[in-house]
Design a protein around this motif. Structure first.
Motif, PDB file in Angstrom:
ATOM      1  N   LYS A 406       3.300  -6.441  -2.307  1.00  0.00           N
ATOM      2  CA  LYS A 406       2.012  -5.736  -2.997  1.00  0.00           C
ATOM      3  C   LYS A 406       1.838  -5.636  -4.484  1.00  0.00           C
ATOM      4  CE  LYS A 406       3.028  -0.811  -6.369  1.00  0.00           C
ATOM      5  NZ  LYS A 406       3.643  -0.188  -6.285  1.00  0.00           N
ATOM      6  N   PRO A 548      -7.359  -3.760   2.064  1.00  0.00           N
ATOM      7  CA  PRO A 548      -6.202  -4.314   2.750  1.00  0.00           C
ATOM      8  C   PRO A 548      -5.604  -5.218   3.717  1.00  0.00           C
ATOM      9  CG  PRO A 548      -6.352  -1.999   2.150  1.00  0.00           C
ATOM     10  CD  PRO A 548      -7.639  -3.142   1.854  1.00  0.00           C
ATOM     11  N   TYR A 590      -9.308   1.871   4.141  1.00  0.00           N
ATOM     12  CA  TYR A 590      -9.962   0.462   3.673  1.00  0.00           C
ATOM     13  C   TYR A 590     -10.301   0.687   1.762  1.00  0.00           C
ATOM     14  CZ  TYR A 590     -10.017  -0.511   9.044  1.00  0.00           C
ATOM     15  OH  TYR A 590      -9.330   0.071  10.277  1.00  0.00           O
ATOM     16  N   TYR A 609      -4.656 -10.588   1.627  1.00  0.00           N
ATOM     17  CA  TYR A 609      -5.308  -9.597   1.321  1.00  0.00           C
ATOM     18  C   TYR A 609      -6.928 -10.252   1.134  1.00  0.00           C
ATOM     19  CZ  TYR A 609      -1.776  -5.357  -0.250  1.00  0.00           C
ATOM     20  OH  TYR A 609      -1.020  -4.459  -0.023  1.00  0.00           O
TER      21      TYR A 609
END
Length: 730
Positions: A406, A548, A590, A609
């Motif tokens: 994250k 992402p 996205y 990422y």
């Protein structure tokens, strides 16, 4: 330390020029009778004793006490100008100069080793000039004379001036102590540099006595003394504070009265007329006017004229100095760059640009005028979560952010770093002034480097669409630059880095120290080998867009159709792709995550990422990629495929140091899809990935060159092919 006296010092042009020569010197006195000029001088050089008095009023014993090694002088030019009465030695303003030549220099026991003099074109025909030469010859000085203009050095301003540098012959050195001889030996570099610059071009009156402004442009373009080719010349745009400035615009009455006799130029011009002390008062022959992008006509500001005269970026006029006074002082001043006779600054920048982005012509660096597009620097979204490191332990961070992959911005994680005090522009410019740092790669993959002093000037003053970006990966191996390692510690959250097990010489590039000018940045990319990264920002602001890992490449990457020569630049992405991400048709799965990183904040970007970064102002940061126990499975899969030789060494070390992870490698499905591979963001100098390669690059060539790489590092080059670069987190 060399002892220097600046005579007829004006606003300190000679002082500024001396700063560029890298000498250990002290200006022990600056002397001028103009109180306004002295006020400006003192404001910019507060440590120099400024004397508001006439030269002829200083007795001989004071000159003996000064015991100066160097005299710098710009005697009043009015007795010799074409517009003046040309009274020469009959003009009272030459009294101080005559006093120096007839009284002080002949009687002085401790004569200066060097004399550097500047005056207007026309001085070479004067009686004062003949007096100068006679005095120098009678006291055993060798000298060189030149008629030079900034335009010969690629600076877009015509300012033809006479220059003389004189050196006392060695046989008279017995009057100097050995310590003085040691000090003055440093100044030999300037004298020899000038002789090498113009080995056989002592000026010829017939060849060089041409009218300045437009005529000088034509004459010099065919001269063997030209130091910068036409395609390397700087543009007026490089010296502007801003294109528009309503405070300096001409009104309709002024335009009707004087526009027909004025020289009006645009931001793409490579020349301008000489600016005189009457600029802003009269129109004809006092200097060029500027046509803005909105088709307005305005004067150049005093600061812009100072820029064209190559005064330092931090040079200023005190508030009590009026615009008219500033114009007058600048009209009587000199070009700092030309008096230094050192074309390396401008040459180096031109050469670096050419090498780092050979696809661009010199006039294409600013072709889109993005310097004036302030909208691209505005971001109204700041969507990324922020956490306070004072309230979250390392274990909590791993479980809440690293393990679930994250992205997050961390505050108060690096508050105790010495870098906040040591990594200022002023201190870096002083401590690493002559150290060369990487700002790009050439077409053969070799590092393109620039000295810190040149880069900082460029970073603070350029108008390029996508500026050069200092991005140094080898600072930890350099004997002087490695001192940067003392200014920070790897944050506790990221203290585990398994790649250290393979050794510094074998592991891929992983840490970068960077200085990014406004508008520089990194194109869209994924970090290499599945690694995660942290980026610690010391000063400035960075704009981030994060996507992402599952986002298709074709949605995010600009194409040649979008920008034929700059598709990989970060600023191109924000101009072309970012608007698409804001449309309702953009796939929600996205969605773009936007963030503004502030000074003192650390960005955590998990492996996989996509991210793109733009520097909103001048930024200074350090960033590292790492492999931890958490991301090890993804990294191992990439290492097996991309660096098989390194993977064997890695596994051997893991068996000794981390047997748990060594056993884990037997269970990892190395054929499984781990998402998109890392992507090189740019081949340009503004990329964050100048040291990098995609995951799929073959390591064999890299390892076979290990010996060459070590030798080359000692020479300041890093011959790593561009296709083998390893992207970093900007």
């Amino acid at each position: 330390m060399l002892r220097v006296i600046e005579l007829f010092s004006g606003i300190g042009g000679m002082h500024c020029a001396l700063d560029l020569v890298d000498l250990n010197y002290e200006i022990i006195a600056a002397i001028d009778i103009n109180p306004t000029a002295n006020l400006v001088y003192a404001s910019n050089f507060p440590d120099v004793p400024v004397m508001n008095r006439t030269i002829e009023g200083i007795p001989l014993n004071q000159w003996e006490k000064w015991h100066a090694d160097i005299w710098l002088m710009s005697p009043p030019c009015q007795p010799f100008t074409r517009q003046g009465k040309q009274e020469d030695l009959n003009d009272r303003r030459t009294i101080g100069f005559v006093y120096l030549m007839k009284t002080i220099l002949p009687q002085l026991q401790s004569k200066p080793k060097y004399i550097l003099l500047e005056n207007v074109s026309g001085f070479e025909y004067s009686q004062a000039h003949q007096l100068l030469l006679n005095t120098l010859e009678s006291h055993n000085y060798n000298y060189q004379q030149y008629l030079l203009s900034p335009i010969q050095f690629g600076i877009p301003n015509s300012r033809l001036r006479y220059y003389l540098i004189a050196k006392q012959e060695e046989k008279l050195l017995d009057i100097h102590s050995s310590s003085i001889q040691t000090r003055i030996s440093n100044f030999e570099r300037l004298y020899e540099k000038i002789r090498q610059q113009f080995p056989s071009k002592e000026f010829s009156f017939e060849e060089n006595s041409f009218h300045e402004n437009d005529q000088i442009t034509d004459k010099c373009s065919h001269s063997s003394e030209i130091l910068i080719q036409s395609n390397q010349s700087m543009l007026i745009n490089d010296f502007l504070i801003s294109n528009e400035n309503s405070d300096f615009e001409l009104d309709e009455k002024q335009l009707k009265r004087g526009l027909h006799v004025c020289d009006v130029i645009t931001c793409h011009a490579k020349r301008s007329f000489c600016f005189t002390k009457s600029y802003g008062k009269y129109f004809e022959g006092t200097g060029s006017l500027f046509r803005t992008l909105s088709n307005r006509i305005r004067y150049f500001t005093p600061k812009e004229i100072a820029n064209l005269h190559c005064f330092p970026l931090n040079y200023h006029f005190p508030e009590q100095i009026t615009i008219r006074q500033a114009y007058s002082l600048l009209g009587n001043s000199l070009n700092v760059f030309v008096i230094n006779m050192n074309s390396r600054t401008l040459k180096r920048l031109s050469n670096v640009r050419l090498k780092a982005r050979s696809e661009l012509q010199s006039d294409e660096w600013q072709q889109n005028n993005l310097y004036y597009d302030r909208n691209i620097l505005i971001c109204n979204k700041d969507q990324l979560e922020r956490i306070d490191a004072r309230n979250i332990t390392r274990e909590d961070f791993i479980e809440k952010y690293e393990r679930p992959a994250k992205p997050v911005i961390i505050q108060h994680l690096i508050d105790d770093w010495p870098a906040f005090d040591k990594w200022t522009v002023e201190k870096l410019g002083k401590k690493y002034r002559n150290q060369r740092f990487k700002v790009g790669e050439d077409d053969d993959g070799r590092s393109v480097k620039l000295k810190m002093k040149y880069f900082l000037d460029y970073a603070l003053n350029n108008h390029d669409d996508s500026p050069l970006y200092l991005f140094e990966s080898s600072f930890g191996e350099h004997p002087k630059k490695r001192r940067l390692l003392d200014d920070y510690d790897v944050p506790d959250y990221f203290s585990e880095d398994l790649f250290h097990l393979v050794g510094e010489h074998r592991r891929p590039p992983y840490r970068w120290w960077c200085i990014g000018p406004q508008r520089s940045g990194t194109g869209i990319h994924i970090d290499p080998l599945g690694t995660s990264a942290w980026n610690a920002l010391i000063s400035g602001h960075k704009r981030w867009c994060i996507f992402p890992p599952s986002t298709p490449r074709h949605l995010l990457k600009p194409t040649s159709a979008d920008s034929p020569k700059s598709k990989d630049e970060g600023i191109t992405w924000f101009k072309v792709i970012y608007p698409r991400t804001q449309l309702s048709t953009w796939p929600k799965e996205y969605a773009c995550i936007e963030a503004i990183q502030h000074p003192g904040e650390v960005m955590f970007a998990p492996g996989g990422y996509w991210h793109v970064v733009l520097n909103l102002d001048l930024t200074i940061a350090v960033t590292q990629n790492f492999c931890s126990s958490v991301n090890f499975p993804a990294v191992w899969t990439r290492v097996i495929h991309s660096r098989p030789k390194m993977s064997k060494k890695f596994l051997e070390s893991l068996k000794r140091r981390r047997p748990d992870l060594a056993r884990l490698t037997e269970k990892i499905d190395t054929n499984a899809d781990t998402g998109p591979r890392s992507d090189t963001s740019s081949s340009s100098s503004s990329s964050a990935s100048d040291d990098s390669s995609s995951d799929s690059a073959d390591e064999s060539d890299n390892e076979s060159k290990s010996t060459i790489d070590q030798q080359s590092l000692g020479q300041g080059d890093e011959p790593v092919a561009k296709k083998q670069r390893i992207s970093s987190l900007q």
